[in-house]
Design a protein around this motif. Structure first.
Motif, PDB file in Angstrom:
ATOM      1  N   VAL A  52     -18.683  18.488  -0.233  1.00  0.00           N
ATOM      2  CA  VAL A  52     -19.584  17.952  -1.252  1.00  0.00           C
ATOM      3  C   VAL A  52     -19.111  16.645  -1.868  1.00  0.00           C
ATOM      4  O   VAL A  52     -19.847  16.020  -2.623  1.00  0.00           O
ATOM      5  N   GLU A  53     -17.873  16.232  -1.593  1.00  0.00           N
ATOM      6  CA  GLU A  53     -17.407  14.963  -2.132  1.00  0.00           C
ATOM      7  C   GLU A  53     -16.371  14.325  -1.216  1.00  0.00           C
ATOM      8  O   GLU A  53     -15.692  15.005  -0.447  1.00  0.00           O
ATOM      9  N   LEU A  54     -16.284  13.022  -1.307  1.00  0.00           N
ATOM     10  CA  LEU A  54     -15.296  12.253  -0.567  1.00  0.00           C
ATOM     11  C   LEU A  54     -14.772  11.186  -1.526  1.00  0.00           C
ATOM     12  O   LEU A  54     -15.430  10.166  -1.745  1.00  0.00           O
ATOM     13  N   PRO A  55     -13.618  11.431  -2.144  1.00  0.00           N
ATOM     14  CA  PRO A  55     -13.095  10.479  -3.123  1.00  0.00           C
ATOM     15  C   PRO A  55     -12.662   9.156  -2.477  1.00  0.00           C
ATOM     16  O   PRO A  55     -11.914   9.148  -1.505  1.00  0.00           O
ATOM     17  N   ILE A  56     -13.161   8.070  -3.017  1.00  0.00           N
ATOM     18  CA  ILE A  56     -12.767   6.720  -2.613  1.00  0.00           C
ATOM     19  C   ILE A  56     -12.414   5.981  -3.897  1.00  0.00           C
ATOM     20  O   ILE A  56     -13.238   5.879  -4.808  1.00  0.00           O
ATOM     21  N   ASP A  57     -11.178   5.477  -3.974  1.00  0.00           N
ATOM     22  CA  ASP A  57     -10.766   4.797  -5.204  1.00  0.00           C
ATOM     23  C   ASP A  57     -11.172   3.322  -5.189  1.00  0.00           C
ATOM     24  O   ASP A  57     -11.753   2.824  -4.216  1.00  0.00           O
ATOM     25  N   CYS A  58     -10.870   2.622  -6.266  1.00  0.00           N
ATOM     26  CA  CYS A  58     -11.299   1.231  -6.414  1.00  0.00           C
ATOM     27  C   CYS A  58     -10.606   0.289  -5.428  1.00  0.00           C
ATOM     28  O   CYS A  58     -11.030  -0.850  -5.260  1.00  0.00           O
ATOM     29  N   GLU A  59      -9.568   0.752  -4.744  1.00  0.00           N
ATOM     30  CA  GLU A  59      -8.878  -0.051  -3.730  1.00  0.00           C
ATOM     31  C   GLU A  59      -9.361   0.275  -2.314  1.00  0.00           C
ATOM     32  O   GLU A  59      -8.818  -0.217  -1.337  1.00  0.00           O
ATOM     33  N   GLY A  60     -10.365   1.157  -2.209  1.00  0.00           N
ATOM     34  CA  GLY A  60     -10.928   1.520  -0.913  1.00  0.00           C
ATOM     35  C   GLY A  60     -10.234   2.674  -0.226  1.00  0.00           C
ATOM     36  O   GLY A  60     -10.604   3.057   0.889  1.00  0.00           O
ATOM     37  N   VAL A  62      -9.366   6.374   0.807  1.00  0.00           N
ATOM     38  CA  VAL A  62     -10.164   7.593   0.946  1.00  0.00           C
ATOM     39  C   VAL A  62      -9.199   8.780   0.946  1.00  0.00           C
ATOM     40  O   VAL A  62      -8.224   8.802   1.695  1.00  0.00           O
ATOM     41  N   TYR A  63      -9.487   9.768   0.111  1.00  0.00           N
ATOM     42  CA  TYR A  63      -8.617  10.936  -0.049  1.00  0.00           C
ATOM     43  C   TYR A  63      -9.350  12.214   0.311  1.00  0.00           C
ATOM     44  O   TYR A  63     -10.568  12.254   0.326  1.00  0.00           O
ATOM     45  N   ILE A  64      -8.602  13.280   0.500  1.00  0.00           N
ATOM     46  CA  ILE A  64      -9.227  14.567   0.792  1.00  0.00           C
ATOM     47  C   ILE A  64      -9.694  15.269  -0.472  1.00  0.00           C
ATOM     48  O   ILE A  64     -10.553  16.133  -0.416  1.00  0.00           O
ATOM     49  N   CYS A  65      -9.128  14.871  -1.633  1.00  0.00           N
ATOM     50  CA  CYS A  65      -9.427  15.613  -2.856  1.00  0.00           C
ATOM     51  C   CYS A  65      -9.122  14.773  -4.088  1.00  0.00           C
ATOM     52  O   CYS A  65      -8.170  13.984  -4.082  1.00  0.00           O
ATOM     53  N   THR A  66      -9.887  14.967  -5.145  1.00  0.00           N
ATOM     54  CA  THR A  66      -9.635  14.259  -6.400  1.00  0.00           C
ATOM     55  C   THR A  66      -8.336  14.714  -7.059  1.00  0.00           C
ATOM     56  O   THR A  66      -7.807  14.019  -7.916  1.00  0.00           O
ATOM     57  N   TYR A  67      -7.830  15.858  -6.651  1.00  0.00           N
ATOM     58  CA  TYR A  67      -6.571  16.326  -7.233  1.00  0.00           C
ATOM     59  C   TYR A  67      -5.349  15.635  -6.630  1.00  0.00           C
ATOM     60  O   TYR A  67      -4.247  15.778  -7.118  1.00  0.00           O
ATOM     61  N   ASP A  68      -5.532  14.884  -5.602  1.00  0.00           N
ATOM     62  CA  ASP A  68      -4.425  14.162  -4.968  1.00  0.00           C
ATOM     63  C   ASP A  68      -4.150  12.859  -5.717  1.00  0.00           C
ATOM     64  O   ASP A  68      -4.237  11.770  -5.172  1.00  0.00           O
ATOM     65  N   TRP A  69      -3.794  12.963  -6.983  1.00  0.00           N
ATOM     66  CA  TRP A  69      -3.577  11.786  -7.826  1.00  0.00           C
ATOM     67  C   TRP A  69      -2.359  10.972  -7.397  1.00  0.00           C
ATOM     68  O   TRP A  69      -2.256   9.787  -7.695  1.00  0.00           O
ATOM     69  N   ASP A  70      -1.451  11.575  -6.653  1.00  0.00           N
ATOM     70  CA  ASP A  70      -0.239  10.869  -6.221  1.00  0.00           C
ATOM     71  C   ASP A  70      -0.410  10.221  -4.840  1.00  0.00           C
ATOM     72  O   ASP A  70       0.542   9.713  -4.272  1.00  0.00           O
ATOM     73  N   LYS A  71      -1.625  10.259  -4.327  1.00  0.00           N
ATOM     74  CA  LYS A  71      -1.975   9.604  -3.060  1.00  0.00           C
ATOM     75  C   LYS A  71      -1.108  10.078  -1.884  1.00  0.00           C
ATOM     76  O   LYS A  71      -0.689   9.289  -1.060  1.00  0.00           O
ATOM     77  N   LYS A  72      -0.879  11.389  -1.799  1.00  0.00           N
ATOM     78  CA  LYS A  72      -0.047  11.944  -0.727  1.00  0.00           C
ATOM     79  C   LYS A  72      -0.843  12.222   0.551  1.00  0.00           C
ATOM     80  O   LYS A  72      -0.268  12.314   1.614  1.00  0.00           O
ATOM     81  N   TYR A  73      -2.151  12.391   0.438  1.00  0.00           N
ATOM     82  CA  TYR A  73      -2.965  12.776   1.588  1.00  0.00           C
ATOM     83  C   TYR A  73      -4.082  11.757   1.820  1.00  0.00           C
ATOM     84  O   TYR A  73      -5.256  12.089   1.812  1.00  0.00           O
ATOM     85  N   LEU A  74      -3.684  10.550   2.052  1.00  0.00           N
ATOM     86  CA  LEU A  74      -4.609   9.451   2.294  1.00  0.00           C
ATOM     87  C   LEU A  74      -5.218   9.583   3.682  1.00  0.00           C
ATOM     88  O   LEU A  74      -4.516   9.792   4.669  1.00  0.00           O
ATOM     89  N   LEU A  75      -6.535   9.497   3.761  1.00  0.00           N
ATOM     90  CA  LEU A  75      -7.237   9.583   5.047  1.00  0.00           C
ATOM     91  C   LEU A  75      -7.431   8.218   5.691  1.00  0.00           C
ATOM     92  O   LEU A  75      -7.523   8.106   6.907  1.00  0.00           O
ATOM     93  N   GLY A  76      -7.506   7.201   4.882  1.00  0.00           N
ATOM     94  CA  GLY A  76      -7.731   5.856   5.394  1.00  0.00           C
ATOM     95  C   GLY A  76      -8.181   4.946   4.274  1.00  0.00           C
ATOM     96  O   GLY A  76      -8.140   5.301   3.104  1.00  0.00           O
ATOM     97  N   ASN A  77      -8.628   3.752   4.648  1.00  0.00           N
ATOM     98  CA  ASN A  77      -9.079   2.766   3.676  1.00  0.00           C
ATOM     99  C   ASN A  77     -10.342   2.099   4.225  1.00  0.00           C
ATOM    100  O   ASN A  77     -10.320   1.549   5.330  1.00  0.00           O
ATOM    101  N   VAL A  78     -11.417   2.163   3.448  1.00  0.00           N
ATOM    102  CA  VAL A  78     -12.696   1.627   3.909  1.00  0.00           C
ATOM    103  C   VAL A  78     -12.727   0.101   3.966  1.00  0.00           C
ATOM    104  O   VAL A  78     -13.644  -0.477   4.550  1.00  0.00           O
ATOM    105  N   LEU A  79     -11.732  -0.555   3.397  1.00  0.00           N
ATOM    106  CA  LEU A  79     -11.646  -2.005   3.486  1.00  0.00           C
ATOM    107  C   LEU A  79     -10.958  -2.431   4.785  1.00  0.00           C
ATOM    108  O   LEU A  79     -11.058  -3.585   5.198  1.00  0.00           O
ATOM    109  N   GLU A  80     -10.268  -1.478   5.415  1.00  0.00           N
ATOM    110  CA  GLU A  80      -9.515  -1.776   6.634  1.00  0.00           C
ATOM    111  C   GLU A  80     -10.111  -1.151   7.885  1.00  0.00           C
ATOM    112  O   GLU A  80      -9.786  -1.547   8.998  1.00  0.00           O
ATOM    113  N   GLN A  81     -10.964  -0.139   7.708  1.00  0.00           N
ATOM    114  CA  GLN A  81     -11.580   0.531   8.845  1.00  0.00           C
ATOM    115  C   GLN A  81     -12.939   1.077   8.436  1.00  0.00           C
ATOM    116  O   GLN A  81     -13.242   1.200   7.251  1.00  0.00           O
TER     117      GLN A  81
END
Length: 124
Positions: A52-60, A62-81
């Protein structure tokens, strides 16, 4: 969906909402995420939040969850791919597969999901 944290001026958020009809603004107290990574009690319930959600931060990022505040499970970056490539990636597809049933069924799911104290459950 935009999350407004306490103490943040949301004027620009409401301007976006006026321009785009599908923008939603939520006021959240996310402090309960601070100790999220310390949980070591294994969770066997599969989380449906990824459906139901796909968190994307202001730097582009993409994370698996909004609870990943420490950016440990980064899926990618929409500015780069392309977002499509991120969604087709093995890591994202394995995450979806591991959570498709009521109970987790892939043992090597990431620790964020494995020890999550707050799995999102869709109720009918």
């Amino acid at each position: 969906m935009i999350t407004k944290y306490k103490g943040i001026d949301a004027t620009s958020f409401y301007q976006l909402k006026n321009l785009y009809q599908y923008v939603e603004i939520y006021e959240e107290d996310m402090d309960d995420r601070l100790n999220f990574y310390e949980s070591k009690k294994e969770n066997y319930i599969s989380c449906k939040k990824i459906y139901v959600e796909l968190p994307i931060d202001c730097e582009g990022n993409v994370y698996i969850c909004t609870y990943d505040w420490d950016k440990k499970y980064l899926l990618g970056n929409v500015l780069e791919q392309k977002l499509e490539d991120i969604l087709k990636s093995d890591s994202y597809q394995n995450l979806l597969k591991g959570n498709e049933k009521r109970f987790r069924h892939i043992e090597d799911i990431n620790d964020l999901c494995k020890y999550c104290p707050r799995p999102y459950i869709i109720r009918k």
